[in-house]
Design a protein around this motif. Structure first.
Motif, mmCIF file in Angstrom:
data_model
loop_
_atom_site.group_PDB
_atom_site.id
_atom_site.type_symbol
_atom_site.label_atom_id
_atom_site.label_comp_id
_atom_site.label_asym_id
_atom_site.label_seq_id
_atom_site.Cartn_x
_atom_site.Cartn_y
_atom_site.Cartn_z
ATOM 1 N N PHE A 130 2.010 2.051 -3.453
ATOM 2 C CA PHE A 130 0.929 2.667 -4.230
ATOM 3 C C PHE A 130 0.750 4.137 -3.840
ATOM 4 O O PHE A 130 0.539 5.000 -4.701
ATOM 5 N N LEU A 131 0.828 4.438 -2.539
ATOM 6 C CA LEU A 131 0.649 5.820 -2.087
ATOM 7 C C LEU A 131 1.747 6.728 -2.630
ATOM 8 O O LEU A 131 1.498 7.846 -3.078
ATOM 9 N N SER B 251 0.833 -1.210 0.000
ATOM 10 C CA SER B 251 0.000 0.000 0.000
ATOM 11 C C SER B 251 0.862 1.253 0.000
ATOM 12 O O SER B 251 0.525 2.252 -0.646
ATOM 13 N N GLU C 72 1.182 7.117 -6.411
ATOM 14 C CA GLU C 72 -0.009 7.876 -6.767
ATOM 15 C C GLU C 72 0.154 9.361 -6.503
ATOM 16 O O GLU C 72 -0.309 10.202 -7.279
ATOM 17 N N ILE D 178 -5.372 3.195 1.998
ATOM 18 C CA ILE D 178 -5.818 2.696 0.706
ATOM 19 C C ILE D 178 -7.310 2.381 0.725
ATOM 20 O O ILE D 178 -8.033 2.608 -0.255
ATOM 21 N N ASN E 222 -0.591 2.278 6.171
ATOM 22 C CA ASN E 222 -0.875 2.552 4.760
ATOM 23 C C ASN E 222 -2.074 1.774 4.242
ATOM 24 O O ASN E 222 -2.815 2.260 3.381
ATOM 25 N N GLU E 223 -2.270 0.554 4.744
ATOM 26 C CA GLU E 223 -3.407 -0.250 4.289
ATOM 27 C C GLU E 223 -4.724 0.445 4.602
ATOM 28 O O GLU E 223 -5.672 0.403 3.815
#
Length: 284
Positions: A116-117, A113, A120, A164, A160-161
């Motif tokens: 991805f952060l 996650s 993004e 998301i 972080n999960e």
């Protein structure tokens, strides 16, 4: 017996004769210290050089990546000088990593996650975000979690999960913000007069932007009042100041122009009520 087994294990791990072990450890410690200082110097120089070209978040990611990469190289060199067999250490580290990966699936999810952060780029270090009712300034974006500092100066760590899976609002992504203020007036008041008073307040406040223009919209005809939505725009850094000062100005202006701010009222009507007849009798 136990000490002999430990010594034999260390002898297998360290590829140096006994007479050179102390010298090897001293050289390795000096290499590690030198590597730490060089990594600090390189990262500091990189940040100063690229501070105008990269955002705070990008600088943080690059600084950590460069620092740990250089420190890792010098650490391997230090271990080599100490006589450690790197092939044995890397094999043990690989087995240990696989075991940890199976044992900590949550951490693996947070790690993915986090990638991805970072990729993004929904928010950066220094932005103010809202996650599940928590509002704070982003201090760091790491691979497992992000760190926030709230308005009460409280340190908050969010995995972080969770980010998301949740809705994240970036409150400072754009340069300006709208400040919506609900204003209630009684039904006896002239809406045009109240609108003019509110727009005059906005015009006199230096923190209110001319574009987009301030608005006064009839939001609702409630049971006890007419609800107006007073929308003004300001720069993001002035949001808290304008929200406080503008409401004080509204109260003072309403007092000056005799505009009532009503309180909730309830009228109970039970139908036709017969008049109460009262008769007086003279007593002898």
């Amino acid at each position: 017996m136990a000490s002999n087994k430990q010594e034999s294990f260390l002898d297998q791990m360290i590829n140096l004769p006994v007479s050179d072990k102390v010298e090897g450890f001293i050289i390795g410690a000096l290499v590690l210290l030198t590597g730490y200082l060089i990594a600090q110097l390189v990262t500091t120089t990189f940040v100063k050089t690229m501070s105008q070209r990269l955002s705070a978040h990008q600088l943080l990611v690059w600084r950590r990546g460069i620092f740990y990469f250089l420190l890792g190289l010098f650490s391997m060199s230090a271990l080599h000088e100490m006589g450690f067999k790197l092939s044995v250490l890397l094999g043990a580290a690989g087995i240990f990593t696989v075991a940890i990966g199976f044992a900590s699936q949550t951490s693996a999810s947070n790690l993915i996650s986090g990638l991805f952060l970072i990729g993004e780029g929904s928010f950066m270090v220094g932005d103010t975000i809202e996650v599940n009712g928590t509002i704070g300034e982003v201090l760091s974006i790491d691979l497992l979690s992000i760190k926030l500092r709230t308005a009460d100066n409280i340190y908050v760590r969010i995995p972080n999960e969770q980010l998301i899976k949740s809705e994240v609002s970036n409150l400072t992504r754009f340069a300006i913000r709208r400040v919506p203020i609900m204003v209630n007036i009684s039904y006896q008041q002239d809406i045009s007069k109240v609108r003019q008073v509110l727009l005059t307040i906005a015009d006199k406040n230096p923190l209110v932007l001319d574009e987009p223009k301030p608005q006064v919209v009839v939001q609702d005809l409630a049971s006890s009042s007419i609800n107006l939505m007073f929308n003004i725009w300001t720069r993001k850094e002035n949001f808290l100041d304008i929200r406080d000062t503008i409401q004080e100005s509204i109260k003072n202006a309403f007092d000056e122009h005799n505009i009532d701010i009503p309180f909730p009222q309830i009228t109970v009507n039970s139908g036709v009520i017969a008049p109460l007849v009262v008769s007086m009798k003279n007593q002898a």
